[in-house]
Design a protein around this motif. Structure first.
Motif, PDB file in Angstrom:
ATOM      1  N   UNK A   3       1.106  -0.993  -0.450  1.00  0.00           N
ATOM      2  CA  UNK A   3      -0.117   0.036  -0.042  1.00  0.00           C
ATOM      3  C   UNK A   3       1.197   1.091   0.026  1.00  0.00           C
ATOM      4  N   UNK A   4       2.526   1.464   0.653  1.00  0.00           N
ATOM      5  CA  UNK A   4       3.092   2.620   0.443  1.00  0.00           C
ATOM      6  C   UNK A   4       3.652   2.491  -0.750  1.00  0.00           C
ATOM      7  N   UNK A   5       3.555   1.934  -1.578  1.00  0.00           N
ATOM      8  CA  UNK A   5       4.046   1.708  -2.790  1.00  0.00           C
ATOM      9  C   UNK A   5       2.665   2.108  -3.987  1.00  0.00           C
ATOM     10  N   UNK A   6       2.187   2.215  -3.910  1.00  0.00           N
ATOM     11  CA  UNK A   6       1.241   2.921  -5.065  1.00  0.00           C
ATOM     12  C   UNK A   6       0.984   3.995  -5.890  1.00  0.00           C
ATOM     13  N   UNK A   7       1.327   4.308  -6.880  1.00  0.00           N
ATOM     14  CA  UNK A   7       1.220   5.393  -7.502  1.00  0.00           C
ATOM     15  C   UNK A   7      -0.077   6.268  -7.620  1.00  0.00           C
ATOM     16  N   UNK A   8       0.551   6.622  -8.533  1.00  0.00           N
ATOM     17  CA  UNK A   8      -1.014   6.753  -9.608  1.00  0.00           C
ATOM     18  C   UNK A   8      -0.066   7.178 -11.142  1.00  0.00           C
ATOM     19  N   UNK A   9      -0.861   6.628 -12.361  1.00  0.00           N
ATOM     20  CA  UNK A   9      -0.523   6.583 -13.353  1.00  0.00           C
ATOM     21  C   UNK A   9      -0.012   8.468 -14.683  1.00  0.00           C
ATOM     22  N   UNK A  10       0.858   7.770 -14.308  1.00  0.00           N
ATOM     23  CA  UNK A  10       1.532   9.881 -14.879  1.00  0.00           C
ATOM     24  C   UNK A  10       0.456  10.265 -15.534  1.00  0.00           C
ATOM     25  N   UNK A  11       0.414  11.547 -15.534  1.00  0.00           N
ATOM     26  CA  UNK A  11      -1.223  12.081 -16.395  1.00  0.00           C
ATOM     27  C   UNK A  11      -2.112  11.951 -15.679  1.00  0.00           C
ATOM     28  N   UNK A  12      -2.121  11.166 -15.101  1.00  0.00           N
ATOM     29  CA  UNK A  12      -3.892  10.944 -14.773  1.00  0.00           C
ATOM     30  C   UNK A  12      -4.624  11.336 -13.459  1.00  0.00           C
ATOM     31  N   UNK A  13      -3.759  12.857 -13.056  1.00  0.00           N
ATOM     32  CA  UNK A  13      -4.365  13.209 -11.966  1.00  0.00           C
ATOM     33  C   UNK A  13      -4.527  14.260 -12.223  1.00  0.00           C
ATOM     34  N   UNK A  14      -4.312  15.031 -13.805  1.00  0.00           N
ATOM     35  CA  UNK A  14      -4.510  16.512 -14.286  1.00  0.00           C
ATOM     36  C   UNK A  14      -5.303  16.682 -14.691  1.00  0.00           C
ATOM     37  N   UNK A  15      -6.391  16.335 -14.954  1.00  0.00           N
ATOM     38  CA  UNK A  15      -7.626  16.689 -15.623  1.00  0.00           C
ATOM     39  C   UNK A  15      -8.382  17.644 -14.642  1.00  0.00           C
TER      40      UNK A  15
END
Length: 147
Positions: A3-15
């Motif tokens: 769980x501490x290694x989870x990251x968002x995919x690049x560009x997925x949070x810029x909407x």
């Protein structure tokens, strides 16, 4: 996977959220994605909860038949003998229990429950006692009065 290694995919949070109704140049001006005319184009164009488009709603189609005793039940302040033994008071009634904030409503009748073995005799006045409570009180040579 941790769980501490989870990251968002690049560009997925810029909407960014669309700002509607900001002119023709934005591409979503004029009717602001609501379409022209009709119930849903109006500012208060929703329907209430349970609305079925004019069809008789479910809560009116189902028959309401039968007797429910909850309308006529007697509510009690209940107290256990174990709680009473922890108080270290010899004379117990509704007023004292309300002052000690053990019961919340002094107007409701008091019911003593439980079969806890008391170490010393006490005086209790209540509206109802369970059979187990009466047996335990008699065993500890306590006095109890039914109001």
């Amino acid at each position: 996977m941790k769980l501490n290694k989870l990251t968002y995919t690049e560009g997925s949070r810029n909407h960014k959220e669309k700002r509607v109704g900001r002119g023709f140049g934005s591409g979503i001006g004029k009717t602001s994605t609501r379409g022209s005319k009709g119930q849903h184009s109006r500012k208060s164009g929703g329907t209430r909860l349970g609305f079925e488009g004019g069809q008789t709603p479910l809560y009116r189609r189902i028959p309401k038949v039968g007797f429910n005793n909850k309308n006529f039940e007697t509510k009690y302040n209940t107290i256990t003998l174990q709680t009473i033994s922890n108080l270290d008071i010899t004379n117990i009634d509704t007023k004292i229990l309300f002052e000690k904030k053990i019961i919340s409503n002094p107007k409701l009748p008091l019911k003593v429950i439980g079969n806890f073995q008391l170490k010393k005799p006490i005086n209790i006045s209540a509206n109802k006692f369970t059979k187990g409570a009466i047996a335990a009180l008699e065993k500890s040579k306590s006095k109890f009065t039914i109001l």
